[in-house]
Design a protein around this motif. Sequence first.
Motif, short mmCIF file in Angstrom:
data_model
loop_
_atom_site.label_atom_id
_atom_site.label_comp_id
_atom_site.label_asym_id
_atom_site.label_seq_id
_atom_site.Cartn_x
_atom_site.Cartn_y
_atom_site.Cartn_z
N CYS A 115 0.82 -1.22 0.00
CA CYS A 115 0.00 0.00 0.00
C CYS A 115 0.85 1.26 0.00
CB CYS A 115 -0.94 -0.01 1.20
SG CYS A 115 -2.30 -1.19 1.06
N GLN A 116 1.95 1.25 0.76
CA GLN A 116 2.81 2.43 0.78
C GLN A 116 3.49 2.65 -0.57
OE1 GLN A 116 2.92 4.61 3.23
NE2 GLN A 116 1.66 3.41 4.62
N ALA A 117 3.84 1.56 -1.25
CA ALA A 117 4.55 1.68 -2.52
C ALA A 117 3.62 1.99 -3.69
CB ALA A 117 5.31 0.39 -2.81
N ARG A 118 2.37 1.54 -3.64
CA ARG A 118 1.49 1.58 -4.81
C ARG A 118 0.29 2.51 -4.67
NH1 ARG A 118 3.97 -1.56 -9.03
NH2 ARG A 118 5.34 -3.01 -7.95
N LYS A 119 0.18 3.24 -3.57
CA LYS A 119 -1.05 4.00 -3.33
C LYS A 119 -1.29 5.11 -4.36
CE LYS A 119 1.16 6.84 0.27
NZ LYS A 119 1.10 7.20 1.70
N HIS A 120 -0.25 5.56 -5.05
CA HIS A 120 -0.42 6.59 -6.09
C HIS A 120 -0.17 6.03 -7.49
CE1 HIS A 120 -0.86 9.51 -2.97
NE2 HIS A 120 0.37 9.35 -2.51
N HIS A 121 -0.25 4.71 -7.64
CA HIS A 121 0.03 4.07 -8.92
C HIS A 121 -1.07 4.39 -9.93
CE1 HIS A 121 1.05 0.90 -11.83
NE2 HIS A 121 2.23 0.87 -11.23
N LYS A 122 -0.71 4.42 -11.21
CA LYS A 122 -1.67 4.77 -12.25
C LYS A 122 -2.72 3.68 -12.51
CE LYS A 122 1.60 5.37 -15.25
NZ LYS A 122 2.36 5.66 -16.51
N LEU A 123 -2.45 2.43 -12.12
CA LEU A 123 -3.44 1.37 -12.33
C LEU A 123 -4.60 1.53 -11.36
CD1 LEU A 123 -1.38 -1.93 -12.87
CD2 LEU A 123 -2.56 -0.56 -14.59
N ASP A 124 -5.83 1.51 -11.87
CA ASP A 124 -7.01 1.60 -11.01
C ASP A 124 -7.06 0.46 -9.99
OD1 ASP A 124 -7.76 3.72 -12.55
OD2 ASP A 124 -9.35 2.69 -13.62
N GLU A 125 -6.54 -0.69 -10.39
CA GLU A 125 -6.60 -1.85 -9.51
C GLU A 125 -5.89 -1.61 -8.18
OE1 GLU A 125 -7.67 -3.19 -13.50
OE2 GLU A 125 -5.96 -2.02 -12.75
#
Length: 233
Positions: free
Chosen positions: A203-213
Motif C-alpha cells: 500500500c505504501q509503494a502503490r497508493k499513487h500508482h496509475k493502475l485503477d486496480e
Amino acid sequence: MIKVENTEVYGWETAIRGMRNPMNSWEKSDSCYCKEPITTKCNNLGCSHCGWAWSDLGKNPFCIGDNDMALMQKLVKAGTDHRKFMRMITVSCDIIAPLYWWKQFDTYKVGTVTDSCSTMHKIAEQEFTLDDFSCEHLFNGAEEGTEFLKDFMYTIKALNKARETYLETKKNIYWWQMIQLLPSSYNQRRTVVLNYEVLRNACQARKHHKLDEWFGFYKWAESLPYSELILEV
C-alpha cells in the motif's frame, strides 16, 4: 477491475504476545475478544476500541486496547526490524484481477501464498465473454474515431473459435492458440494469504500508482481492522 472477496483476518493474540516478549511486558496487554454483540460496546477491561465493522471477519471480534495499540504504533514507526508482529497478523482473501495487475502483485512474494485458477487446465472450460476481461478504458469510437473495443471483440471471437475447435478435435495446436492469444487483461481469481507487513509495503509503494486496480486494493486494505497500522506513514 479488481474484486476482493471472502476476507478473513486472524492472529491478533499471537502477534501481541510476540510483540511484548522482548520487554517481558505481557501484563500490560489490555486487548481482548469482544463478548457482547458487535453493535454495542463491551464491558471487558481495556476493550476501548469496540465498534469496528468486524461482522464479515469473524463472530468474535478481537479488540485492541489502548496500551497494545500505543506499542503497535510505536513499533510500526520504528521500522521493519521492530514491527515483526505485523508479519503475524494474517489475512486471507480471494482476489479477482487482470493478469497485468497480478504481474505487479507478484513483487510481494515474501510472506505471501497464492493459489490461482488455472489457465493451463481450464482455459477451454467455458466460452470467453467481455466480462472475463478488464477493458473499461478501451476506446469505443469516442476518441479520434478509434474503436479499440471493437478490435478487442475480434480477439475474443478468435479465442472462442480456437476453443470450439479444440473441444471438437482435442488437438493441442488449438489449445496453443488460446494460450498465446490470451490478453493480459484476462481476469484471474487467486486465493491469497498474506500479512499486515506485506500489505503495508504494497500500500505504501502503490497508493499513487496509475493502475485503477491498486486504488481498489488500497480501498480494500482501508476496510480491514485497525488499518492505520497498514496505511499510516
